[in-house]
Design a protein around this motif. Structure first.
Motif, PDB file in Angstrom:
ATOM      1  N   SER A 118      52.561  46.020  39.862  1.00 18.84           N
ATOM      2  CA  SER A 118      52.452  44.519  40.935  1.00 18.84           C
ATOM      3  C   SER A 118      52.928  45.561  42.028  1.00 18.84           C
ATOM      4  O   SER A 118      53.412  46.930  41.460  1.00 18.84           O
ATOM      5  CB  SER A 118      54.121  43.972  39.861  1.00 18.84           C
ATOM      6  N   LEU A 119      52.700  45.217  42.954  1.00 18.06           N
ATOM      7  CA  LEU A 119      53.227  45.568  44.378  1.00 18.06           C
ATOM      8  C   LEU A 119      54.263  44.637  45.254  1.00 18.06           C
ATOM      9  O   LEU A 119      54.194  43.540  45.236  1.00 18.06           O
ATOM     10  CB  LEU A 119      51.640  45.950  44.807  1.00 18.06           C
ATOM     11  N   GLY A 120      55.235  45.430  45.572  1.00 24.24           N
ATOM     12  CA  GLY A 120      56.076  44.725  46.449  1.00 24.24           C
ATOM     13  C   GLY A 120      57.330  45.036  46.321  1.00 24.24           C
ATOM     14  O   GLY A 120      57.914  45.758  45.106  1.00 24.24           O
ATOM     15  N   GLU A 121      58.385  44.230  46.200  1.00 22.60           N
ATOM     16  CA  GLU A 121      59.750  44.366  45.930  1.00 22.60           C
ATOM     17  C   GLU A 121      60.762  43.288  45.296  1.00 22.60           C
ATOM     18  O   GLU A 121      60.291  42.019  46.051  1.00 22.60           O
ATOM     19  CB  GLU A 121      60.635  44.739  47.170  1.00 22.60           C
ATOM     20  N   TYR A 122      61.133  43.179  44.371  1.00 19.23           N
ATOM     21  CA  TYR A 122      61.561  42.643  43.335  1.00 19.23           C
ATOM     22  C   TYR A 122      63.404  42.839  42.809  1.00 19.23           C
ATOM     23  O   TYR A 122      63.103  43.299  42.814  1.00 19.23           O
ATOM     24  CB  TYR A 122      61.001  41.457  42.363  1.00 19.23           C
ATOM     25  N   LEU A 123      64.310  41.802  43.861  1.00 27.28           N
ATOM     26  CA  LEU A 123      65.792  41.515  43.626  1.00 27.28           C
ATOM     27  C   LEU A 123      66.007  43.096  43.358  1.00 27.28           C
ATOM     28  O   LEU A 123      67.376  44.043  43.695  1.00 27.28           O
ATOM     29  CB  LEU A 123      65.738  41.639  42.240  1.00 27.28           C
ATOM     30  N   GLY A 124      65.127  43.547  44.850  1.00 20.46           N
ATOM     31  CA  GLY A 124      65.497  45.182  45.553  1.00 20.46           C
ATOM     32  C   GLY A 124      65.130  45.916  44.970  1.00 20.46           C
ATOM     33  O   GLY A 124      65.243  47.372  44.679  1.00 20.46           O
ATOM     34  N   ILE A 125      64.126  45.684  43.257  1.00 23.71           N
ATOM     35  CA  ILE A 125      63.128  46.606  42.926  1.00 23.71           C
ATOM     36  C   ILE A 125      61.894  46.863  43.654  1.00 23.71           C
ATOM     37  O   ILE A 125      61.573  46.119  43.738  1.00 23.71           O
ATOM     38  CB  ILE A 125      63.554  46.394  40.844  1.00 23.71           C
ATOM     39  N   SER A 126      61.555  48.079  44.113  1.00 26.10           N
ATOM     40  CA  SER A 126      60.020  48.500  44.635  1.00 26.10           C
ATOM     41  C   SER A 126      59.301  48.771  43.535  1.00 26.10           C
ATOM     42  O   SER A 126      59.726  49.542  42.548  1.00 26.10           O
ATOM     43  CB  SER A 126      60.285  49.095  45.614  1.00 26.10           C
ATOM     44  N   LEU A 127      58.539  48.224  43.319  1.00 19.60           N
ATOM     45  CA  LEU A 127      56.591  48.978  42.372  1.00 19.60           C
ATOM     46  C   LEU A 127      56.139  49.092  43.320  1.00 19.60           C
ATOM     47  O   LEU A 127      55.286  48.353  44.313  1.00 19.60           O
ATOM     48  CB  LEU A 127      56.978  46.997  42.173  1.00 19.60           C
ATOM     49  N   ASP A 128      55.285  49.837  43.568  1.00 18.13           N
ATOM     50  CA  ASP A 128      54.373  50.383  44.144  1.00 18.13           C
ATOM     51  C   ASP A 128      53.241  50.892  42.971  1.00 18.13           C
ATOM     52  O   ASP A 128      52.804  51.583  42.623  1.00 18.13           O
ATOM     53  CB  ASP A 128      55.132  51.790  44.649  1.00 18.13           C
ATOM     54  N   ALA A 129      52.331  49.629  43.216  1.00 22.43           N
ATOM     55  CA  ALA A 129      50.716  49.483  43.031  1.00 22.43           C
ATOM     56  C   ALA A 129      50.090  49.910  43.825  1.00 22.43           C
ATOM     57  O   ALA A 129      50.036  49.262  44.898  1.00 22.43           O
ATOM     58  CB  ALA A 129      51.377  48.660  42.021  1.00 22.43           C
ATOM     59  N   SER A 130      48.835  49.822  42.937  1.00 22.27           N
ATOM     60  CA  SER A 130      48.129  49.647  44.399  1.00 22.27           C
ATOM     61  C   SER A 130      46.872  48.341  44.139  1.00 22.27           C
ATOM     62  O   SER A 130      46.648  48.185  42.623  1.00 22.27           O
ATOM     63  CB  SER A 130      46.816  51.039  43.757  1.00 22.27           C
ATOM     64  N   TYR A 131      46.038  47.900  44.997  1.00 22.96           N
ATOM     65  CA  TYR A 131      45.907  46.609  43.468  1.00 22.96           C
ATOM     66  C   TYR A 131      44.237  46.603  43.272  1.00 22.96           C
ATOM     67  O   TYR A 131      44.393  46.516  42.036  1.00 22.96           O
ATOM     68  CB  TYR A 131      45.010  45.917  44.875  1.00 22.96           C
ATOM     69  N   ASP A 132      43.622  47.586  43.908  1.00 21.55           N
ATOM     70  CA  ASP A 132      42.267  48.407  43.098  1.00 21.55           C
ATOM     71  C   ASP A 132      42.968  48.754  41.295  1.00 21.55           C
ATOM     72  O   ASP A 132      42.120  48.460  40.516  1.00 21.55           O
ATOM     73  CB  ASP A 132      41.737  49.690  43.529  1.00 21.55           C
ATOM     74  N   ASP A 133      43.614  49.088  41.367  1.00 14.97           N
ATOM     75  CA  ASP A 133      44.168  48.977  39.575  1.00 14.97           C
ATOM     76  C   ASP A 133      44.964  48.192  38.722  1.00 14.97           C
ATOM     77  O   ASP A 133      44.100  48.325  37.341  1.00 14.97           O
ATOM     78  CB  ASP A 133      45.595  50.525  39.700  1.00 14.97           C
ATOM     79  N   SER A 320      51.099  54.831  31.390  1.00 16.13           N
ATOM     80  CA  SER A 320      51.914  55.896  31.858  1.00 16.13           C
ATOM     81  C   SER A 320      53.730  55.080  32.364  1.00 16.13           C
ATOM     82  O   SER A 320      54.388  55.463  32.322  1.00 16.13           O
ATOM     83  CB  SER A 320      51.607  57.204  31.940  1.00 16.13           C
ATOM     84  N   ASP A 321      53.042  54.935  33.304  1.00 12.85           N
ATOM     85  CA  ASP A 321      54.542  54.586  34.285  1.00 12.85           C
ATOM     86  C   ASP A 321      54.118  52.504  34.944  1.00 12.85           C
ATOM     87  O   ASP A 321      53.642  53.150  36.050  1.00 12.85           O
ATOM     88  CB  ASP A 321      54.384  55.674  35.067  1.00 12.85           C
ATOM     89  N   TYR A 322      54.794  52.067  34.997  1.00 12.56           N
ATOM     90  CA  TYR A 322      54.997  50.788  35.209  1.00 12.56           C
ATOM     91  C   TYR A 322      55.521  50.800  37.038  1.00 12.56           C
ATOM     92  O   TYR A 322      55.702  49.010  37.543  1.00 12.56           O
ATOM     93  CB  TYR A 322      54.751  49.557  34.829  1.00 12.56           C
ATOM     94  N   GLN A 323      56.544  51.596  37.609  1.00 12.64           N
ATOM     95  CA  GLN A 323      56.808  51.696  38.683  1.00 12.64           C
ATOM     96  C   GLN A 323      55.912  51.673  39.059  1.00 12.64           C
ATOM     97  O   GLN A 323      55.808  51.520  40.636  1.00 12.64           O
ATOM     98  CB  GLN A 323      57.908  52.602  38.763  1.00 12.64           C
ATOM     99  N   LYS A 324      55.264  52.339  39.257  1.00 16.83           N
ATOM    100  CA  LYS A 324      54.135  52.612  40.203  1.00 16.83           C
ATOM    101  C   LYS A 324      52.677  52.885  39.739  1.00 16.83           C
ATOM    102  O   LYS A 324      52.514  53.807  38.271  1.00 16.83           O
ATOM    103  CB  LYS A 324      53.997  53.925  41.328  1.00 16.83           C
ATOM    104  N   SER A 325      51.454  52.408  40.222  1.00 17.09           N
ATOM    105  CA  SER A 325      49.941  52.975  39.883  1.00 17.09           C
ATOM    106  C   SER A 325      49.785  54.310  39.738  1.00 17.09           C
ATOM    107  O   SER A 325      50.407  55.123  40.753  1.00 17.09           O
ATOM    108  CB  SER A 325      49.059  51.472  39.997  1.00 17.09           C
ATOM    109  N   PRO A 326      49.017  54.778  39.023  1.00 17.43           N
ATOM    110  CA  PRO A 326      48.098  56.188  39.597  1.00 17.43           C
ATOM    111  C   PRO A 326      47.298  56.020  40.541  1.00 17.43           C
ATOM    112  O   PRO A 326      47.121  57.303  41.376  1.00 17.43           O
ATOM    113  CB  PRO A 326      47.600  56.438  38.106  1.00 17.43           C
ATOM    114  N   ASN A 327      47.072  54.966  41.251  1.00 17.83           N
ATOM    115  CA  ASN A 327      46.523  55.105  42.231  1.00 17.83           C
ATOM    116  C   ASN A 327      43.977  55.697  42.032  1.00 17.83           C
ATOM    117  O   ASN A 327      44.059  56.105  42.822  1.00 17.83           O
ATOM    118  CB  ASN A 327      45.964  55.231  43.392  1.00 17.83           C
TER     119      ASN A 327
END
Length: 472
Positions: A118-133, A320-327
């Motif tokens: 996911s990408l965006g902020e939810y309940l103060g939780i920031s998720l940094d993903a790439s749309y391409d991923d 390996s990590d759903y907080q951010k994606s490997p881009n």
């Protein structure tokens, strides 16, 4: 198997459960209805009643649980408490969201789930993903199912979900459609049909039931290489480093050396197949059929296995990590996957017409080459090549008729101009004469047959370079 993808909601079932109905199925009037939290469930049940194998794959963005209202209606109490803890510290959940989402007793009528970034902020939780991923996560799932024989028709239910995920599903399906067409040149009907499905608008509607609409989507593929000449000839397929990069972790000493060697070995095996695809493609496109009888190409199963390895490696990086994606480099992965799919399609065609390495001492009948490749070019819609090859073969046969029987292998240059000695192979003439260049080709006759082969002094490394330069 008919596979239906839809973005999940995990809404309160008291409000989310709706009645859906189908009254038109591929032009046939039908009367089917059912209640479910998701319209894809009703469509699946309808298909099963018609004795089709069907399943749903519900796509869950990892952010799906970051919903302040979710604790109000999920059960049991233990799960509610666990969810509240996730809101406070999501780190463990984001390492392995599958286990927690699987325990949520919502949308349980689904068959399978696919969790994406996911990408965006939810309940103060920031998720940094790439749309391409996200696109790649969905695409890899589709390709794996297809290559395993688990996907024969594809339905994309866009009735629910944020625009990001709907767009990703649609883009993944477009790439998948091209992939399946490239695999199935011999029989394009084996490419899965793709449908978009959607229900009547629900939000703001006073209706008590909602129709499911089904629209077929049509895609096509062209005989064009995903990899161009500059990448093959100048950069030596350097984009493969984006797929199997050298490790940049904290490993040291022998462990670091081992990891680097493993990455290089994976790149090497992938490059072998990508490079062979480029050579075969260019030889077909540039009308040099005799070259194709001189190549030891991979089997379709070997290429499929390479695709599975590529996908497994990419999924390991993605999961390996759903907080951010490997881009990941989407272009690199798309080019590689489409090229491998195209390679399978070419191999299937060549095997059908028995285009394999022949005994060099025996040679191959030039009429067989012409007849086989006239049909092959028809499959690939290369109609000009049929005319050019036919003219070249006819000219060669006509020259040999004037001379009579030639029982031993003789350079074609002696047939064309007996007063001249052998020269260097000319790249321009090589392609202008459908690969039957006078200094590269040898001929002999056997009764009424004209047999051909490349001479032993032909440098295939040079020809490979020419073919890479002519990729388009």
């Amino acid at each position: 198997m008919k596979v239906i993808y839809q973005v999940g909601r995990l809404d309160n079932p008291a409000q989310a459960t709706k009645e859906f109905y189908i009254k038109n199925f591929h032009g046939e009037k039908v009367d089917e209805s059912g209640k479910a939290e998701l319209s894809s469930i009703v469509l699946r049940d309808f298909l099963r009643k018609r004795n089709y194998e069907a399943k749903t794959v519900i796509v869950y963005p990892v952010s799906i649980v970051f919903n302040s209202k979710l604790p109000e209606y999920i059960q049991p109490e233990e799960l509610k408490n666990e969810l509240v803890d996730i809101f406070k510290d999501p780190s463990n959940y984001l390492k392995n969201p599958h286990e927690f989402i699987e325990r949520i007793e919502l949308e349980r009528n689904r068959d399978e789930k696919l969790i994406v970034h996911s990408l965006g902020e939810y309940l103060g939780i920031s998720l940094d993903a790439s749309y391409d991923d996200i696109v790649l996560e969905i695409l890899f799932d589709m390709i794996e199912r297809y290559l395993k024989g688990e996907l024969e028709e594809l339905y994309l239910d866009i009735s629910s979900g944020h625009n990001i995920y709907i767009s990703a599903i649609l883009e993944a399906a477009r790439h998948f459609a091209v992939f399946s067409h490239l695999v199935n040149w011999i029989d394009d009907t084996k490419s899965p049909k793709i449908y978009i499905t959607f229900s009547d608008p629900i939000i703001g509607s006073s209706a008590k039931s909602f129709e499911i609409h089904i629209q077929q989507q049509r895609f096509t593929a062209f005989f064009s290489s995903p990899i161009k000449s500059k990448e093959a000839a100048d950069y030596n397929f350097s984009f493969l480093r984006e797929i199997y990069p050298d490790p940049n972790n904290n490993s040291k000493g022998s462990e670091a050396v081992k990891l680097k060697q493993q990455a290089r070995e994976k790149r090497k095996k992938l490059k072998e197949k990508i490079e062979m695809f480029c050579l075969l493609f260019s030889a077909i496109k540039n009308n040099v059929p005799l070259y194709l009888y001189s190549q030891h190409y991979h089997s379709a199963d070997e290429i499929k296995e390479e695709i599975f390895k590529l996908i497994d490696h990419a999924k390991a990086r993605l999961c390996s990590d759903y907080q951010k994606s490997p881009n990941l480099n989407k272009r690199a992965y798309i080019d590689a996957v489409l090229s491998l799919g195209f390679y399978i399609g070419i191999v299937n065609v060549l095997e059908k017409y028995n285009v394999t390495m022949f005994c060099h001492d025996t040679g191959i009948d030039i009429e067989t080459v012409k007849n086989s490749f006239s049909e092959i070019y028809l499959i690939f819609r290369l109609h000009t090549n049929i005319v050019m090859l036919g003219n070249e073969v006819s000219n060669t046969q006509e020259k040999l008729k004037q001379i009579g029987d030639i029982s031993t292998w003789t350079g074609l240059y002696r047939i064309i101009d007996p007063d001249k000695s052998a020269g260097e192979i000319d790249p321009r003439n090589f392609f202008a004469h459908s690969g039957f260049e006078r200094n590269a080709t040898e001929v002999r006759t056997d009764d009424d047959r004209v047999l051909v082969r490349y001479s032993l002094n032909v440098n295939f490394n040079d020809i490979n370079c020419w073919l890479k330069r002519r990729l388009e």
